[in-house]
Enzyme design. Structure first.
Site, short mmCIF file in Angstrom:
data_model
loop_
_atom_site.label_atom_id
_atom_site.label_comp_id
_atom_site.label_asym_id
_atom_site.label_seq_id
_atom_site.Cartn_x
_atom_site.Cartn_y
_atom_site.Cartn_z
N SER A 92 26.59 5.69 -31.11
CA SER A 92 27.34 5.83 -29.87
C SER A 92 28.19 7.08 -29.96
O SER A 92 28.50 7.56 -31.07
CB SER A 92 28.26 4.62 -29.66
OG SER A 92 29.18 4.84 -28.60
N TYR B 62 34.33 -2.00 -31.93
CA TYR B 62 33.03 -1.41 -31.63
C TYR B 62 32.87 -0.07 -32.33
O TYR B 62 31.84 0.19 -32.98
CB TYR B 62 32.90 -1.24 -30.11
CG TYR B 62 31.63 -0.57 -29.65
CD1 TYR B 62 30.39 -1.13 -29.89
CD2 TYR B 62 31.68 0.63 -28.94
CE1 TYR B 62 29.22 -0.52 -29.45
CE2 TYR B 62 30.53 1.26 -28.49
CZ TYR B 62 29.30 0.68 -28.76
OH TYR B 62 28.15 1.28 -28.32
#
Length: 275
Positions: A133, A146
């Site tokens: 990400s 996350y």
């Protein structure tokens, strides 16, 4: 002979788009997901095999891999795509939520990679491609857990790339920025909240407006990511990281080419509390 890619988390978003894209390019695709019965876009065909796989259940991996090999004979690439975003205040995030975030995003990826390595070693070739990400390189507020899982995955892949080069196995990282999928809606449903933490209320309101502006600016599509994954699986280069999205690259450039102080100031200008 057609090449074959094994995809985790293929029920929607990037995973589904990648399955469709690779079929279009003439590859065989093993599209795995937790609940195949809940989607009707991907169906079994000469080039496509849909299988049930939950990355939190490593005891099932060998049987799924055997089914894939029975259908297509070999696997040339693994796409570690399964994952989700546990967003919210760290102080509001429970131990169970933290454990599950790492179980899916990190530990599941490690275990399916481990399960396929004997096959890749035997054929002395293979690609291990993992979706991390933008926040695996450049962090923002309210994604601490996350981001931690994605930073860890980045480190794993970077280290793994060196040792697997001895086996002619390539490791690739795909770093999406803002992507137009259902990911934002999913993370909102998983947002960690605690009504007793009123000290954060003003900041949460400010960040809600900031993120609305970020998401409204558009972004790349899941198909754009799929095209980049296809490039990574075929370019035969030693490139480790592939950035997807014009919103992300400038921040990575600032982080890579400037001082840490300058990088942090750029982010503080957007994400520090106002007033």
């Amino acid at each position: 002979m057609r090449k074959t890619i094994f995809i985790t988390g293929a029920s929607s978003g990037i995973g589904q788009a990648t399955a469709l894209y690779f079929v279009e390019q003439g590859w065989n695709v093993v599209a795995t997901m937790r609940s195949p019965e809940k989607q009707d876009v991907l169906t079994d065909s000469e080039q496509l095999l849909v299988l049930k796989l939950d990355v939190e259940q490593p005891e099932t991996f060998d049987a799924v891999i055997d089914a894939a090999l029975a259908k297509f004979g070999k696997i040339d690439a693994l796409l570690n795509n399964a994952g989700y975003g546990q967003h919210g205040l760290f102080e509001a995030t429970t131990a169970a939520q933290i454990q599950r975030q790492f179980s899916v995003n990190l530990f599941g990826t490690l275990e399916i990679t481990r399960a396929l390595l004997p096959h890749f070693r035997k054929q002395k070739a293979g690609h291990i491609i993992s979706i991390t990400s933008g926040v695996g390189r450049v962090t923002v507020p309210l994604v601490s857990i996350y981001a931690a899982s994605k930073f860890a995955l980045e480190g794993f892949c970077e280290s793994l790339s060196f040792e697997l080069s001895a086996q002619n196995i390539k490791v690739k990282i795909i770093e999406p920025g803002n992507i137009a999928t259902n990911f934002e809606q999913t993370t909102k449903a998983n947002f960690a909240v605690d009504e007793n933490l009123t000290d954060y209320s003003k900041y949460l309101q400010q960040m809600d407006e900031v993120f609305k502006g970020i998401y409204s600016g558009g972004g790349s599509t899941a198909r754009d990511v799929a095209a980049t994954i296809f490039e990574a699986a075929n370019d035969n280069s030693e490139t480790l990281r592939y950035v997807v999205g014009s919103d992300l690259q400038p921040l990575i450039d600032i982080r890579n080419n400037g001082t840490d102080e300058a990088y942090m100031q750029v982010l503080r200008d957007t994400f520090a509390p106002k007033g």
